[in-house]
Design a protein around this motif. Structure first.
Motif, PDB file in Angstrom:
ATOM      1  N   LYS A 393      46.965  30.824  38.342  1.00  0.00           N
ATOM      2  CA  LYS A 393      47.315  31.118  36.952  1.00  0.00           C
ATOM      3  C   LYS A 393      48.758  31.569  36.820  1.00  0.00           C
ATOM      4  N   TYR A 394      49.178  32.495  37.673  1.00  0.00           N
ATOM      5  CA  TYR A 394      50.495  33.124  37.510  1.00  0.00           C
ATOM      6  C   TYR A 394      51.482  32.843  38.645  1.00  0.00           C
ATOM      7  N   GLY A 395      51.007  32.281  39.718  1.00  0.00           N
ATOM      8  CA  GLY A 395      51.917  31.910  40.798  1.00  0.00           C
ATOM      9  C   GLY A 395      52.177  32.984  41.827  1.00  0.00           C
ATOM     10  N   ASP A 396      51.913  34.248  41.498  1.00  0.00           N
ATOM     11  CA  ASP A 396      52.255  35.337  42.421  1.00  0.00           C
ATOM     12  C   ASP A 396      51.578  36.624  41.972  1.00  0.00           C
ATOM     13  N   ILE A 397      51.609  37.634  42.833  1.00  0.00           N
ATOM     14  CA  ILE A 397      51.178  38.987  42.483  1.00  0.00           C
ATOM     15  C   ILE A 397      52.232  39.943  43.029  1.00  0.00           C
ATOM     16  N   HIS A 398      52.808  40.725  42.142  1.00  0.00           N
ATOM     17  CA  HIS A 398      53.911  41.609  42.521  1.00  0.00           C
ATOM     18  C   HIS A 398      53.490  43.069  42.657  1.00  0.00           C
ATOM     19  N   ILE A 399      52.432  43.438  41.913  1.00  0.00           N
ATOM     20  CA  ILE A 399      51.988  44.834  41.880  1.00  0.00           C
ATOM     21  C   ILE A 399      50.479  44.872  42.076  1.00  0.00           C
ATOM     22  N   LEU A 400      50.021  45.779  42.927  1.00  0.00           N
ATOM     23  CA  LEU A 400      48.585  45.971  43.161  1.00  0.00           C
ATOM     24  C   LEU A 400      48.236  47.418  42.872  1.00  0.00           C
ATOM     25  N   VAL A 401      47.281  47.625  41.949  1.00  0.00           N
ATOM     26  CA  VAL A 401      46.796  48.966  41.648  1.00  0.00           C
ATOM     27  C   VAL A 401      45.344  49.044  42.108  1.00  0.00           C
ATOM     28  N   ASN A 402      45.111  49.793  43.177  1.00  0.00           N
ATOM     29  CA  ASN A 402      43.757  49.955  43.717  1.00  0.00           C
ATOM     30  C   ASN A 402      43.097  51.152  43.018  1.00  0.00           C
ATOM     31  N   ASN A 403      42.338  50.810  41.987  1.00  0.00           N
ATOM     32  CA  ASN A 403      41.779  51.824  41.096  1.00  0.00           C
ATOM     33  C   ASN A 403      40.259  51.944  41.203  1.00  0.00           C
ATOM     34  N   ALA A 404      39.614  50.933  41.753  1.00  0.00           N
ATOM     35  CA  ALA A 404      38.146  50.898  41.761  1.00  0.00           C
ATOM     36  C   ALA A 404      37.553  52.050  42.575  1.00  0.00           C
TER      37      ALA A 404
END
Length: 563
Positions: A393-404
């Motif tokens: 969908k977006y080509g990349d992931i720059h930020i990961l928020v581990n909230n679960a």
């Protein structure tokens, strides 16, 4: 050889003179020597230097050697044959100084003496400068050659004949063999200028300038060479030595030449060989050596225009963030706030499909961009699929928020079994581990990335009956710090946000009485909100935190722990 030394000269004889350093004194020295180096004349430069102030020329007080009157009997002429100095501490305006000398050696064969001297600051008794000089004596008939009155009309100002501009040579740009030179001449007016520096009332009709040795005056040009030529502005003059083979004569043109003979990268010190000569070097009058520390240039702060680029752009627009457990509570609020900054949001959920889709619609309605993806982060296969879908969908992931998180419902330790603890660990630790393993390779490829792991103050101050929750979150601290160290060279920052209790569905079992008590005990007199926490996450995800990694951001309203 006839002994031309005064009869009262014996080893151990001391002499001293006291004087104050004034701005007028410094101005006269600058006019005489041409050393207008920024460290001595520019208040702003001095304030930004390691000394936090303008520094007085180290050579200036040495002129007061001419005021050690016991060394200059009326019936003798004297020639300075050798002068040295070691500058130990800086001298500042308004310092009150004491110059103390002692005859340390008498050479009757050469008709000269060696004199050791110490320059001290009156009051603190700090030793500022040490050194020695040698004077050769010759008996005279006691007559004095008066100065001409017409020196008042002399247009020449100072010793240096050339126009000098302060150099700004850095240590890296200095090479062995580099050299510079300038021409100078000592006139009657220079003798008078030097005498004025000694703060006496000059009588043009009777003063002969007898004690002001031309060789002593010329030694002041070492300061000029260091401060104006090599290296110039970035210099700290540490020590020098000069030997005079001949006496400098009035109104004769001389060449002052300095050449770099040594360069120490470990200390940033250079050594310069000095020669003073006539007739293009055919007749050498004096030679010497200078040691200079070359300071680093002053650090200039960014301009306002540069700060606009550095500080106003949070660099979140068009970035892609994946937030686990984002269908409710802090995760939901964080997703919405990211979208307001133009970030493309991936809302991960496990059970809250309706809520996740509703959040996506709300973001899109407000001209944002978001998708919801279901994945059980405990399952590495589902995490892989989620990441692949997001990248398509977006080509990349720059930020990961581990909230679960699995839950916050209390359970006493005696009622716990390992399955309870493992269940919490599987979501909090294993889920974070799985997401990091799939997304970090993308960040490594980009040589940048932000990972924010949700923590809790409960790891520092555990509440009752929350062992499984505290165990899992404590393990997350270890993972966060390890990743921070491992990924720092790749410009990936890994941090934690640690809030006190926040009222969400996760904590709805907590009584209002407890929440009210916590609010009253909090210095800010309120409890944390999801927005407070989301803003901390935004900060760590933005360009405002490029050098923060492995850290906890405490969102506690002033309550401990203080980190």
């Amino acid at each position: 050889m006839k002994n031309n030394l005064p009869n009262n000269f014996v080893e151990g004889v001391t002499n001293s003179v006291q004087f104050n350093i004034t701005q007028k004194l410094v101005d006269k020295f600058v006019e005489l020597t041409g050393d207008s180096s920024s460290l001595h004349t520019d208040k702003d430069f001095g304030d930004k230097s390691m000394y936090d102030n303008k520094v007085v020329h180290g050579m200036l007080p040495l002129i007061f050697i001419a005021e050690l009157e016991k060394l200059y009997p009326k019936e003798y002429s004297c020639i300075f044959k050798e002068i040295s100095a070691r500058f130990l501490k800086p001298i500042f305006l308004n310092d009150k100084l004491s110059l103390v000398s002692e005859i340390s050696e008498i050479n009757e064969k050469e008709n000269q003496i060696r004199v050791e001297y110490i320059l001290k600051k009156i009051g603190s008794e700090s030793v500022l400068t040490t050194g020695y000089f040698k004077i050769k004596y010759k008996k005279t008939n006691g007559s004095k050659e008066l100065l001409e009155k017409n020196i008042k009309k002399d247009s020449k100002k100072g010793l240096v004949l050339d126009s000098l501009k302060e150099e700004t040579i850095t240590f890296e740009n200095i090479e062995k063999g580099d050299k510079k030179s300038f021409n100078f001449k000592v006139s009657e007016k220079d003798l008078l200028s030097t005498y004025n520096i000694l703060l006496k009332n000059t009588n043009y009709d009777t003063w002969s300038g007898k004690n002001v040795s031309k060789n002593l005056i010329v030694s002041c040009l070492f300061s000029t060479f260091v401060g104006m030529c090599i290296p110039g502005r970035h210099a700290t003059f540490t020590d020098f030595k000069i030997n005079f083979e001949n006496d400098v004569e009035l109104n004769k043109k001389y060449k002052f030449l300095g050449k770099v003979s040594f360069k120490s990268s470990s200390t940033s010190i250079i050594v310069e060989n000095i020669s003073i000569s006539q007739n293009n070097g055919e007749r050498v009058i004096a030679s010497g050596k200078i040691n200079v520390k070359v300071n680093d240039p002053q650090i200039e702060m960014l301009s306002l225009e540069s700060l606009k680029k550095e500080g106003l752009d949070l660099e979140l627009k068009d970035k892609v963030v994946l937030i686990t457990g984002a269908s409710s509570g802090i995760g939901q609020t964080t997703a919405k706030l990211f979208s307001l900054y133009g970030t493309k949001v991936i809302i991960n959920y496990f059970k809250g499909k309706d809520s996740a889709e509703r959040i996506v619609k709300e973001i899109i309605k407000n001209k944002g961009d978001a998708i919801a993806i279901k994945a059980d982060i405990r399952d590495i296969k589902q995490v892989k699929k989620m990441v692949n879908t997001a990248c398509k969908k977006y080509g990349d992931i720059h930020i990961l928020v581990n909230n679960a998180v699995k839950g916050f419902y209390p359970k006493s330790f005696t009622d716990l079994n390992w399955e309870d603890v493992q269940g919490e660990m599987d979501v909090t630790l294993k889920g974070t581990f799985n997401c990091c393993q799939e997304i970090i390779p993308l960040m490594l490829k980009n040589k940048s990335g932000k990972i924010i792991n949700m923590l809790t103050v409960a790891t520092e101050s555990p509440p009752a009956n929350q062992a499984k929750y505290v165990i899992a979150k404590s393990a997350l601290i270890g993972l966060t710090r390890s990743l921070a160290v491992d990924l720092a060279p790749s410009n990936i920052q890994v941090n934690m946000v640690s809030p006190s209790i926040v009222k969400t569905n996760l904590t709805k079992h907590v009584s209002n009485i407890f929440l009210d008590r916590l609010k009253n005990e909090t210095p800010m007199k309120r409890n944390a909100t999801p927005v407070d926490v989301a803003k901390a996450i935004i900060f760590l995800s933005s360009s405002l935190a490029p050098y923060t990694t492995g850290q906890k951001i405490m969102v506690t309203g002033g309550n401990p722990p203080f980190l």
